[in-house]
Design a protein around this motif. Structure first.
Motif, mmCIF file in Angstrom:
data_model
loop_
_atom_site.group_PDB
_atom_site.id
_atom_site.type_symbol
_atom_site.label_atom_id
_atom_site.label_comp_id
_atom_site.label_asym_id
_atom_site.label_seq_id
_atom_site.Cartn_x
_atom_site.Cartn_y
_atom_site.Cartn_z
ATOM 1 N N PHE A 264 9.468 8.674 -9.317
ATOM 2 C CA PHE A 264 9.211 8.838 -10.743
ATOM 3 C C PHE A 264 10.032 7.895 -11.603
ATOM 4 O O PHE A 264 9.752 7.736 -12.793
ATOM 5 C CB PHE A 264 9.499 10.281 -11.162
ATOM 6 C CG PHE A 264 8.452 11.265 -10.722
ATOM 7 C CD1 PHE A 264 7.325 11.502 -11.492
ATOM 8 C CD2 PHE A 264 8.586 11.949 -9.529
ATOM 9 C CE1 PHE A 264 6.363 12.413 -11.092
ATOM 10 C CE2 PHE A 264 7.628 12.864 -9.108
ATOM 11 C CZ PHE A 264 6.511 13.093 -9.887
ATOM 12 N N GLY A 265 11.071 7.297 -11.038
ATOM 13 C CA GLY A 265 11.933 6.433 -11.825
ATOM 14 C C GLY A 265 12.992 7.186 -12.590
ATOM 15 O O GLY A 265 13.545 6.660 -13.572
ATOM 16 N N TRP B 191 0.842 -1.200 0.000
ATOM 17 C CA TRP B 191 0.000 0.000 0.000
ATOM 18 C C TRP B 191 0.879 1.254 0.000
ATOM 19 O O TRP B 191 0.630 2.203 -0.743
ATOM 20 C CB TRP B 191 -0.915 -0.016 1.223
ATOM 21 C CG TRP B 191 -2.016 1.010 1.184
ATOM 22 C CD1 TRP B 191 -2.043 2.197 1.826
ATOM 23 C CD2 TRP B 191 -3.247 0.914 0.466
ATOM 24 N NE1 TRP B 191 -3.207 2.862 1.565
ATOM 25 C CE2 TRP B 191 -3.972 2.091 0.736
ATOM 26 C CE3 TRP B 191 -3.813 -0.049 -0.369
ATOM 27 C CZ2 TRP B 191 -5.232 2.336 0.196
ATOM 28 C CZ3 TRP B 191 -5.067 0.197 -0.915
ATOM 29 C CH2 TRP B 191 -5.767 1.371 -0.629
ATOM 30 N N THR B 192 1.931 1.243 0.816
ATOM 31 C CA THR B 192 2.821 2.408 0.897
ATOM 32 C C THR B 192 3.622 2.594 -0.381
ATOM 33 O O THR B 192 3.853 3.722 -0.831
ATOM 34 C CB THR B 192 3.777 2.260 2.094
ATOM 35 O OG1 THR B 192 3.016 2.090 3.295
ATOM 36 C CG2 THR B 192 4.674 3.470 2.241
ATOM 37 N N ASP B 193 4.040 1.498 -0.991
ATOM 38 C CA ASP B 193 4.930 1.574 -2.155
ATOM 39 C C ASP B 193 4.207 1.715 -3.488
ATOM 40 O O ASP B 193 4.842 1.712 -4.540
ATOM 41 C CB ASP B 193 5.805 0.324 -2.217
ATOM 42 C CG ASP B 193 6.872 0.316 -1.135
ATOM 43 O OD1 ASP B 193 6.929 1.288 -0.357
ATOM 44 O OD2 ASP B 193 7.633 -0.657 -1.060
ATOM 45 N N ALA B 194 2.877 1.854 -3.462
ATOM 46 C CA ALA B 194 2.100 1.809 -4.716
ATOM 47 C C ALA B 194 2.214 3.072 -5.566
ATOM 48 O O ALA B 194 1.660 3.120 -6.663
ATOM 49 C CB ALA B 194 0.625 1.563 -4.385
ATOM 50 N N LEU B 195 2.929 4.087 -5.106
ATOM 51 C CA LEU B 195 2.899 5.381 -5.786
ATOM 52 C C LEU B 195 3.790 5.491 -7.004
ATOM 53 O O LEU B 195 3.679 6.447 -7.758
ATOM 54 C CB LEU B 195 3.333 6.487 -4.798
ATOM 55 C CG LEU B 195 2.494 6.670 -3.547
ATOM 56 C CD1 LEU B 195 2.898 7.944 -2.848
ATOM 57 C CD2 LEU B 195 1.017 6.695 -3.866
ATOM 58 N N ARG B 196 4.693 4.586 -7.182
ATOM 59 C CA ARG B 196 5.720 4.778 -8.207
ATOM 60 C C ARG B 196 5.134 5.048 -9.596
ATOM 61 O O ARG B 196 4.203 4.395 -10.031
ATOM 62 C CB ARG B 196 6.617 3.542 -8.267
ATOM 63 C CG ARG B 196 7.477 3.337 -7.024
ATOM 64 C CD ARG B 196 8.200 2.020 -7.127
ATOM 65 N NE ARG B 196 8.934 1.688 -5.921
ATOM 66 C CZ ARG B 196 10.238 1.903 -5.746
ATOM 67 N NH1 ARG B 196 10.939 2.454 -6.709
ATOM 68 N NH2 ARG B 196 10.835 1.552 -4.622
ATOM 69 N N PRO C 148 10.524 12.871 -18.559
ATOM 70 C CA PRO C 148 9.741 14.115 -18.572
ATOM 71 C C PRO C 148 8.242 13.887 -18.622
ATOM 72 O O PRO C 148 7.469 14.658 -18.044
ATOM 73 C CB PRO C 148 10.241 14.834 -19.834
ATOM 74 C CG PRO C 148 10.802 13.749 -20.696
ATOM 75 C CD PRO C 148 11.387 12.750 -19.747
ATOM 76 N N GLU C 149 7.813 12.814 -19.291
ATOM 77 C CA GLU C 149 6.367 12.575 -19.405
ATOM 78 C C GLU C 149 5.742 12.252 -18.057
ATOM 79 O O GLU C 149 4.576 12.604 -17.802
ATOM 80 C CB GLU C 149 6.109 11.451 -20.418
ATOM 81 C CG GLU C 149 6.513 10.047 -19.971
ATOM 82 C CD GLU C 149 8.023 9.793 -19.951
ATOM 83 O OE1 GLU C 149 8.431 8.734 -19.427
ATOM 84 O OE2 GLU C 149 8.776 10.645 -20.464
ATOM 85 N N ARG C 150 6.476 11.589 -17.173
ATOM 86 C CA ARG C 150 5.940 11.268 -15.848
ATOM 87 C C ARG C 150 5.818 12.523 -14.991
ATOM 88 O O ARG C 150 4.815 12.717 -14.287
ATOM 89 C CB ARG C 150 6.810 10.222 -15.157
ATOM 90 C CG ARG C 150 6.758 8.858 -15.828
ATOM 91 C CD ARG C 150 7.691 7.870 -15.152
ATOM 92 N NE ARG C 150 7.697 6.584 -15.862
ATOM 93 C CZ ARG C 150 8.543 5.597 -15.614
ATOM 94 N NH1 ARG C 150 9.474 5.740 -14.663
ATOM 95 N NH2 ARG C 150 8.475 4.470 -16.296
#
Length: 614
Positions: free
Chosen positions: A520-521, A432-437, A528-530
């Protein structure tokens, strides 16, 4: 003199003096340090329990909250920045009072990256700068005689010249010193994932001793946190938090022997722990479903015993040498208290007591990524109410059943308040915590929207009178939501937000750049798109709701230039908006300033919300 009978309850909740959980010196437990707003600004206070005396240690226009005690209790260490910019140096002051002196002479100002103080006077300082990343420096006490003694400037026993023992571009920090001062833990993210640290134990000359790294590569890396060396003489074990079973749990690691011992407490949710002073037991804090409770774990008998606390949340706790546990407790309805398992109230702030508020109700809503937990507070009367979605910051944080003056102020003005523990929040497991990538911000807004639909469908919320509000990451999600969901929100209130993500990345402190690269990776140049998809500035033309923005001009986390870019765009497009800038950093530690901000926020909403329907 203010007549308290004329002051509304919501203001009293901010003005009422509060105290933090007192920290105590390891070898002088009657000497404590706490934070209080008793003067109207949050500052550090020294408390001599044996003498029954308290004194204010710091007195600065924008307040001070970061401090600690030396193991012998002789010194109060505090971090000195400039007007909330979080960039500065460590200072120290005698516990009994006296002149402030530099704590680590020879080190230039930086962002703090940890501090460890040894029993022999050794000082370990972590520093973070935009130019060099993170570095760790050791300052040995000056000897009484011999080479480098009387001939060196400075008194014997004072910190000597700093020696750098660690440096890396990625974020890192000082974890702690062993009891004998021979071992140091460095939490680092040299593998490039700022959300999941590894641990390295070194000698004080920087010589590596052992490494513990749970990273598994890709997006499935597991984090570790240092919870402290054993306080027992001759015990080199380290208490560590790990995520090997999908949540935070404690384990023991012996960096000299190399072995680890996982501790399975069979408790849902996240589990943290700290050593008791004797070193034969652990104080365990269990966080689950927006509440927190305490246990004592006997290491020899492997027995877990619950420590009774009232319903609500324990926000911090510490075990005392006499076997008692002191803890800071509150609930959404009842103001915080520093209590003890002995039954006593440990530390009462002076002056008036904050008025109570209304309790929270738990709501569980099915969202696109799983079940979303939200906390709801209702005003008097029957719905549908004008409703504020108060979005927490972090993002790795969570709203809990704890006292909060901000949401209570909205309730007093007739609003229902909904707080959503969206994906990215802590307390619901690692996934749940790591789902933001990679879909930063957009994922959280999906969960908020699921709860919004429930709130409208249940009759709680008036769909035409919805306010999206929050500070820091919550302010960021507010601006992003106003642009990506323009038909949903009637008003937006964003405090210290990320508004233009590319410019924010360029200007923010180095540790947050590392976090953004993880989320964002890559950098804005690499992906840039992210960044474009997750930046509120991308969607500013679509905003239809009136927007209120407040910002600290010295904020290193959500810097002012990127906020000005967003506000300039609102102005150029003719969007209804107001902006309030104040002379502080990422929020304010001055009570009257905070009251002013809340008054402006609520006043803005009341001016621009449509009249109640029907």
């Amino acid at each position: 003199m203010t007549d308290e009978s004329c002051v509304p309850d919501w203001e009293k909740r901010f003005r009422a003096p509060r105290v933090s959980l007192p920290e105590w010196a390891e070898d002088a437990p009657d000497r404590s340090l706490f934070v209080s707003n008793a003067t109207g600004t949050f500052e550090l206070y020294a408390w001599d329990r044996a003498a029954g005396t308290q004194r204010q240690v710091t007195d600065r226009p924008n307040g001070t909250t970061e401090g600690t005690l030396s193991p012998d209790g002789e010194w109060v260490w505090w971090f000195s920045d400039t007007d909330g910019d979080e960039f500065g140096v460590w200072m120290r002051q005698p516990f009994a009072g006296g002149e402030d002196v530099p704590g680590a002479p020879g080190l230039e100002p930086s962002y703090p990256a940890g501090l460890a103080l040894g029993r022999d006077g050794t000082v370990v300082v972590g520093r973070s700068t935009d130019e060099h990343g993170t570095s760790v420096h050791v300052l040995r006490p000056r000897p009484a005689d011999g080479p480098g003694g009387a001939g060196e400037p400075g008194e014997p026993g004072e910190p000597g010249e700093p020696v750098e023992i660690y440096r890396h571009r990625e974020s890192a920090g000082v974890g702690g010193l062993s009891r004998d001062g021979s071992l140091l833990v460095i939490e680092h993210t040299e593998h490039g994932d700022a959300m999941h640290s590894a641990l390295r134990v070194v000698r004080l000359d920087g010589t590596p001793v052992a490494e513990l790294d749970d990273s598994a590569g890709g997006t499935k890396e597991l984090g570790l946190e240092c919870l402290g060396f054993s306080p027992a003489v001759g015990d080199s074990r380290l208490l560590v938090a790990h995520q090997r079973r999908g949540r935070w749990e404690p384990m023991l690691w012996d960096p000299l022997g190399g072995g680890t011992t996982e501790l399975d407490f069979d408790l849902p949710g996240d589990v943290s722990a700290e050593w008791t002073p004797s070193g034969d037991a652990l104080l365990v804090v269990h966080s689950y479903r927006a509440r927190a409770e305490m246990y004592r774990y006997d290491l020899a008998r492997q027995v877990l015993e619950r420590l009774e606390t009232p319903a609500g949340s324990v926000s911090s706790a510490t075990a005392r040498p006499d076997g008692s546990v002191e803890y800071l407790w509150s609930s959404a309805a009842r103001p915080p208290q520093v209590r003890s398992t002995s039954g006593a109230v440990v530390l009462e702030p002076p002056g008036m007591r904050a008025p109570e508020s209304v309790p929270v109700e738990d709501v569980w809503v099915e969202g696109p990524g799983g079940t979303v937990h939200a906390l709801v507070q209702k005003p008097e009367g029957t719905g549908p109410f004008p409703t504020v979605f108060e979005v927490h910051g972090g993002p790795t944080w969570h709203d809990s059943d704890a006292f909060a003056a901000g949401p209570a102020a909205w309730v007093d003005h007739g609003y229902a308040v909904v707080r959503v523990n969206y994906r990215g929040s802590t307390g619901y497991g690692r996934e749940w915590t790591d789902a933001l990538r990679h879909r930063v911000g957009l994922i959280e807004l999906e969960d908020i929207d699921a709860v919004r639909r429930w709130a409208v469908g249940s009759g709680l919320a008036d769909p035409a009178r919805l306010v999206l509000a929050g500070g820091s990451w919550g302010g960021y999600l507010t601006l992003l939501g106003l642009g990506t969901q323009p038909d949903v929100w009637a008003v937006g209130v964003a405090a210290v937000p990320v508004a233009d993500y590319v410019t924010a990345y360029q200007d923010e402190m180095e540790a947050l750049k590392a976090l953004d690269r993880t989320l964002f990776g890559g950098t804005p140049e690499e992906v840039p798109e992210r960044f474009r998809a997750s930046s509120p500035l991308t969607y500013v033309e679509r905003v239809t709701a009136p927007v209120y923005v407040s910002a600290g001009v010295n904020d290193p986390r959500c810097p002012i230039r990127q906020i000005d870019n967003y506000v300039d765009a609102l102005e150029r497009l003719g969007k209804t908006h107001e902006v309030y800038r104040y002379d502080a950093g990422h929020g304010s530690l001055v009570v009257e300033e905070r009251i002013k901000q809340v008054r402006l926020e609520i006043g803005f909403a009341e001016r621009y919300l449509p009249a109640a329907s029907g």
